[in-house]
Write a protein that holds these residues in place. Structure first.
Motif, mmCIF file in Angstrom:
data_model
loop_
_atom_site.group_PDB
_atom_site.id
_atom_site.type_symbol
_atom_site.label_atom_id
_atom_site.label_comp_id
_atom_site.label_asym_id
_atom_site.label_seq_id
_atom_site.Cartn_x
_atom_site.Cartn_y
_atom_site.Cartn_z
ATOM 1 N N HIS A 157 0.842 -1.208 0.000
ATOM 2 C CA HIS A 157 0.000 0.000 0.000
ATOM 3 C C HIS A 157 0.878 1.259 0.000
ATOM 4 N N GLY A 158 1.940 1.266 0.837
ATOM 5 C CA GLY A 158 2.800 2.439 0.919
ATOM 6 C C GLY A 158 3.559 2.702 -0.367
ATOM 7 N N ASP A 159 4.123 1.650 -0.961
ATOM 8 C CA ASP A 159 4.832 1.804 -2.231
ATOM 9 C C ASP A 159 3.908 2.339 -3.315
ATOM 10 N N GLN A 160 2.713 1.761 -3.397
ATOM 11 C CA GLN A 160 1.769 2.169 -4.436
ATOM 12 C C GLN A 160 1.336 3.619 -4.246
ATOM 13 N N TRP A 161 1.123 4.016 -3.009
ATOM 14 C CA TRP A 161 0.749 5.402 -2.713
ATOM 15 C C TRP A 161 1.873 6.357 -3.115
ATOM 16 N N PHE A 162 3.109 5.977 -2.818
ATOM 17 C CA PHE A 162 4.263 6.802 -3.175
ATOM 18 C C PHE A 162 4.367 6.936 -4.694
#
Length: 412
Positions: A119-124
């Motif tokens: 989720h964090g990678d995709q948001w970034f």
């Protein structure tokens, strides 16, 4: 009387020829290099230590206060990628020119499944795609071969990376021969979402102090800019880039280089800097519907190039520079960008002029001593006076970004 005068003049001529020859031999042998660097650092600290970078440059720091404030929320360093996604979104509210990360994101977050980004990678990644203003850090360097990296050396750069980020149409005075044999890139989805990339690897001088950088890094068939230069090239959109023996030309802008192709960074002592914790706290207030009394207003970043780096000791990006023994590494990149914005370039004089000054000052000293009365204090006043005058001349030149070597002339 005439005989004594002739004898004195012979001594003066002899000294005027022999001393400069010895000093020049030591000079070209590098004997004075360390002392010269120490003198340069002293001038930089005293003259530029209180100088502020241009207002178009801002620095966001991961400092000790940030690590403490964020620990209850996201745990210890390194932080989740969602933190950086929020940071991009907050700064982008202010419409900056660029957001440049002095942080490598070479691997995905630990938690992802079935080949999908966390989720964090995709948001970034999505934040970079949305705002189209993010520059990511890469490393291009020379590695010594060992059993762990032998299969990594001399790899070709990924085509989707080099095709997008390698600088086009660079004119060089000689065929470029790369010393780099390895690279580290952000994970693929992140570099494909970036507006640009910047090389963040620096090498110190012999004394361990970081003062200069190769502005363009060559790998295989491509050139890639360092982080401080990357947003400037993107903003200038130069039609022609020329890499010469002593300069890098971007249309009408000329960056002076030394004989090894390095740029001597004209450091600033002060920056328009922010703690990352203040930005994230302000973001949380905005998300809760309260846009009043923000610690940091995103409008402060309007039109700025924003560098994101670390000043906390535990993050391990503290470097000795000509301004401070404990400077955040991101200040090197931010200073380079500031130099580009204001044409604030140090221009070293050529070695030939240094040699001329060595001969001139040695001759003036020798003839001044032999032609003065015999009292010791009067003779001593000649070299002391010349040293003082030359030092004032060199300091005045430094304030005007003209860099004179000081130690060889004083030794002479």
């Amino acid at each position: 009387m005439k005989f004594q005068l002739r004898k004195r003049l012979q001594w003066a001529v002899s000294i005027s020829l022999s001393v400069p020859v010895v000093i020049c031999a030591l000079y070209f042998n590098g004997t004075f290099e360390r002392l010269e660097l120490m003198t340069f650092d002293t001038l930089t600290r005293n003259i530029r230590g209180s100088m502020e970078a241009p207002p178009e440059v801002a620095v966001v720091l991961i400092d000790e206060a940030s690590l403490k404030a964020m620990n209850p929320l996201v745990g210890r360093w390194p932080w989740p990628r969602s933190v950086y996604a929020e940071l991009v979104e907050f700064i982008s509210m202010g419409n900056p020119k660029a957001i440049a990360f002095d942080i490598l994101f070479t691997e995905n977050e630990r938690y992802h499944e079935k080949g999908r980004l966390s989720h964090g990678d995709q948001w970034f990644v999505d934040s970079a795609k949305t705002y189209k203003n993010v520059f990511q850090a890469v490393q291009i360097l020379r590695d010594a071969e060992d059993e762990y990296n032998k299969d990594l050396l001399e790899r070709p750069m990924p085509e989707d990376f080099s095709g997008r980020f390698a600088l086009k149409d660079i004119k060089t005075v000689k065929k470029a021969e790369s010393e780099s044999n390895n690279f580290y890139l952000p994970f693929k989805e992140l570099y494909l979402a970036a507006k640009g990339i910047g090389v963040v690897e620096f090498l110190p001088d012999r004394d361990g102090v970081y003062r200069r950088t190769l502005p363009l890094r060559h790998y295989k068939d491509g050139f890639y800019p360092v982080l401080g230069l990357a947003p400037m090239i993107s903003g200038l959109k130069p039609e022609k880039i020329e890499l010469g023996k002593n300069s890098l030309r971007l249309d009408g802008k000329e960056v002076p280089l030394d004989k090894k192709g390095n740029y001597l960074i004209n450091m600033y002592g002060r920056f328009n800097s922010y703690s990352i914790s203040g930005l994230l706290a302000s973001m949380q207030k905005i998300r809760s519907g309260n846009a009043e009394d923000l610690i940091v207003d995103p409008e402060e970043f309007e039109g700025k190039i924003v560098f994101i780096g670390a000043s906390a000791v535990g993050v391990e990006d503290i470097k000795p520079t000509s301004v401070s023994q404990m400077a955040p590494g991101v200040y090197l990149h931010a200073s380079f960008a500031g130099n580009m914005i204001d044409d604030d370039f140090l221009r070293p004089v050529k070695p030939a002029f240094t040699v001329f000054l060595i001969f001139l000052l040695a001759s003036l000293t020798a003839f001044g001593i032999v032609m003065t009365p015999t009292k010791t204090y009067q003779r001593l006043a000649v070299p002391v006076g010349l040293i003082a005058l030359f030092f004032l001349f060199a300091v005045h030149g430094f304030k005007g970004n003209r860099l004179y070597e000081i130690v060889p002339q004083i030794m002479a």
